[in-house]
Design a protein around this motif. Structure first.
Motif, PDB file in Angstrom:
ATOM      1  N   ASN A  79     -35.924  18.305  20.905  1.00  0.00           N
ATOM      2  CA  ASN A  79     -34.675  17.733  20.394  1.00  0.00           C
ATOM      3  C   ASN A  79     -34.925  16.694  19.311  1.00  0.00           C
ATOM      4  O   ASN A  79     -34.110  16.525  18.398  1.00  0.00           O
ATOM      5  CB  ASN A  79     -33.874  17.108  21.546  1.00  0.00           C
ATOM      6  CG  ASN A  79     -33.260  18.158  22.449  1.00  0.00           C
ATOM      7  OD1 ASN A  79     -33.031  19.296  22.033  1.00  0.00           O
ATOM      8  ND2 ASN A  79     -33.003  17.797  23.701  1.00  0.00           N
ATOM      9  N   ARG A  80     -36.044  15.999  19.403  1.00  0.00           N
ATOM     10  CA  ARG A  80     -36.368  14.965  18.419  1.00  0.00           C
ATOM     11  C   ARG A  80     -37.021  15.564  17.181  1.00  0.00           C
ATOM     12  O   ARG A  80     -36.792  15.106  16.058  1.00  0.00           O
ATOM     13  CB  ARG A  80     -37.307  13.934  19.064  1.00  0.00           C
ATOM     14  CG  ARG A  80     -37.660  12.780  18.138  1.00  0.00           C
ATOM     15  CD  ARG A  80     -38.589  11.787  18.812  1.00  0.00           C
ATOM     16  NE  ARG A  80     -39.982  12.229  18.829  1.00  0.00           N
ATOM     17  CZ  ARG A  80     -40.613  12.670  19.901  1.00  0.00           C
ATOM     18  NH1 ARG A  80     -39.984  12.774  21.065  1.00  0.00           N
ATOM     19  NH2 ARG A  80     -41.883  13.051  19.836  1.00  0.00           N
ATOM     20  N   ARG A  81     -37.825  16.610  17.370  1.00  0.00           N
ATOM     21  CA  ARG A  81     -38.641  17.118  16.262  1.00  0.00           C
ATOM     22  C   ARG A  81     -38.078  18.355  15.577  1.00  0.00           C
ATOM     23  O   ARG A  81     -38.615  18.778  14.551  1.00  0.00           O
ATOM     24  CB  ARG A  81     -40.056  17.422  16.768  1.00  0.00           C
ATOM     25  CG  ARG A  81     -40.855  16.169  17.086  1.00  0.00           C
ATOM     26  CD  ARG A  81     -42.275  16.512  17.470  1.00  0.00           C
ATOM     27  NE  ARG A  81     -43.132  15.345  17.461  1.00  0.00           N
ATOM     28  CZ  ARG A  81     -44.428  15.356  17.761  1.00  0.00           C
ATOM     29  NH1 ARG A  81     -45.006  16.513  18.105  1.00  0.00           N
ATOM     30  NH2 ARG A  81     -45.141  14.261  17.717  1.00  0.00           N
ATOM     31  N   GLU A 294     -44.417  11.695  11.677  1.00  0.00           N
ATOM     32  CA  GLU A 294     -44.082  10.524  12.484  1.00  0.00           C
ATOM     33  C   GLU A 294     -45.190   9.470  12.479  1.00  0.00           C
ATOM     34  O   GLU A 294     -44.983   8.358  12.960  1.00  0.00           O
ATOM     35  CB  GLU A 294     -43.777  10.954  13.928  1.00  0.00           C
ATOM     36  CG  GLU A 294     -42.528  11.826  14.057  1.00  0.00           C
ATOM     37  CD  GLU A 294     -42.280  12.302  15.471  1.00  0.00           C
ATOM     38  OE1 GLU A 294     -43.151  12.055  16.332  1.00  0.00           O
ATOM     39  OE2 GLU A 294     -41.237  12.920  15.716  1.00  0.00           O
TER      40      GLU A 294
END
Length: 479
Positions: A79-81, A294
């Motif tokens: 979901n973040r990446r 990141e």
């Protein structure tokens, strides 16, 4: 009687001659037939080889439709990446990309596996790997699951006409057009393992200079991938002591007798901080991938990481093959050296820099891990930054890029460096670069392009540069 016997003797001699002649003729005929058969066999083999070559030559060019991707992620990280995969997945003109994102469990999000607009690949839950041993101290068992992404990707249904299987992480950013361009140099019917090593010497020395690092991504030809998929499970049983998934894949490919085909456009990016120096001195090859967004600063100032990557793709969408290609020219009246890293930045050195010095990677970044001296040694030529920021080159970052009937124009705006510039540099605010779309010929050695500084406007706030192919015997240097 004498006259009667004489013809008989002559007849016997004649018969012997006839038998000998017949035997010789028969033997000669057999030899001739054998030679003809051998010649026919050679001709048939030659014809078959020529036919095979004709088939190879007549095959359509490799496209993104011939690729299948296996992306490694987790239910908590996806979901973040997924924003990184969304940058390149199904972007025009490639809107029929195939593959899957492999996760340990589905994300805890409503309709997480429903992707109706095609902007992301579907999610696939990896198979259980509890039966495989893993003994690397302080490592993660997920390395086995990720290694088996190769096997599970090959096993996916409804994937016909596959030429290459491409693997990467959920934070690997691919440049599809350049990936296709790179892989099209090789025959997918042969066994190929294509990728690149780490930027740091220590990483390559520990894990192998012949290993394609998984974060930078790697590609396996379909012919090799199907064989590898069959033997992978039995092979990885022999390597419980290894750290990562890419080490396991590399070891099993090595057992099959295949070595790495090195392509420097794949970037592991085992670096931290500002990677400007790496990007601005990109090798003379298409940009294929970037990794670890990141762990690095946004590549454009005053933007978030996602915004800066989206800005980079504005140039990618216009001329993907020219992305980051470095062109160097000289403003002789001012003794300026100008380095254009197309689609990203222009650097102006206010002195005469020899070309080999300009091509060195500026050490704008920090090393991946702190420790002994080997962790600060890189697999490319380094140029240390001047301790005085005002003695460093003035940087102009990409502002806008657009394509028209007369070619491509990109503009780069000066980045404020809080320095007291001399008058010409003090006035200069924008550099405009004009070029034609780059089409690299895989059959020829890539040659760096040349550029010319065009007459500037009276105000002195704009400089125009034209990129072109170098003349036959042209040298890039300050006259």
């Amino acid at each position: 009687m004498e006259s009667f016997h004489k013809p008989i003797k002559n007849q016997k001699a004649l018969m012997k001659f006839f038998v000998f002649s017949s035997s010789f003729f028969a033997i000669s005929l057999c030899v001739s037939m054998l030679l003809l058969a051998k010649t026919k066999l050679v001709v048939d083999m030659s014809s078959s080889l020529q036919s095979l070559l004709r088939v190879s030559e007549s095959d359509p060019t490799t496209t993104a439709d011939h690729l299948v991707f296996g992306i490694a992620s987790t239910g908590t990280a996806w979901n973040r990446r997924k924003v990184y995969t969304k940058l390149w997945w199904n972007r025009k003109p490639y809107n029929t990309m195939r593959g899957c994102v492999f996760v340990d469990t589905l994300p805890h999000e409503e309709n997480a596996n429903n992707n109706n607009d095609g902007s992301l690949p579907p999610l696939c839950v990896s198979e259980d790997t509890s039966q495989f041993p893993y003994t690397y101290k302080n490592g993660q068992r997920s390395a086995i699951r990720v290694a088996r992404v190769v096997k599970e990707t090959v096993a996916l249904l409804n994937h016909s006409g596959v030429r290459w299987y491409v693997f990467g992480d959920d934070d690997t950013i691919f440049f599809p057009q350049n990936l296709v361009k790179t892989l099209s140099k090789y025959d997918h019917r042969l066994w190929y393992y294509v990728g690149s090593s780490s930027e740091i010497y220590d990483g390559a020395q520990v894990f192998g200079f012949g290993m394609a690092f998984g974060g930078g991504g790697f590609a396996i030809s379909s012919s090799l991938a199907h064989v590898l998929a069959k033997v992978l499970d039995s092979c990885i049983q022999r390597y419980p002591h290894l750290y990562g998934s890419d080490s396991r894949v590399y070891s099993c490919i090595t057992e099959l007798g295949v070595g790495l085909t090195h392509e420097p456009g794949f970037h592991q990016v085992d670096l931290r901080g500002n990677i400007f120096g790496l990007l601005a001195a990109h090798p003379l090859t298409p940009l294929v991938s970037l990794h670890h967004p990141e762990f690095t600063d946004p590549i454009f100032p005053n933007m978030t990481t996602t915004q800066s990557l989206q800005h980079l793709f504005e140039a990618v969408n216009v001329d993907s093959e020219r992305m980051l290609q470095q062109t160097v020219c000289y403003e002789r009246s001012l003794s300026w050296t100008i380095s254009v890293s197309w689609g990203y930045a222009v650097q102006v050195f206010q002195n005469n820099m020899l070309l080999p010095d300009v091509l060195r990677v500026q050490k704008t970044f920090q090393q991946w891990l702190w420790g002994d001296v080997l962790k600060g040694i890189y697999n490319f030529n380094i140029r240390e930054l001047h301790p005085d920021p005002c003695e460093r080159p003035t940087i102009f970052y990409l502002d806008k890029v657009f394509s028209g009937k007369d070619g491509i124009a990109s503009s780069y705006r000066k980045h404020f460096q809080n320095c007291s510039y001399k008058e010409p540099m003090k006035k200069l605010e924008v550099i405009k670069v004009v070029s034609n779309k780059l089409y690299l010929d895989n059959k020829q050695t890539t040659r760096r392009h040349c550029c010319d500084v065009l007459p500037s406007n009276n105000a002195g706030d704009l400089m125009e540069i034209a990129i072109r192919e170098c003349k036959y015997e042209e040298l890039i240097y300050m006259l």
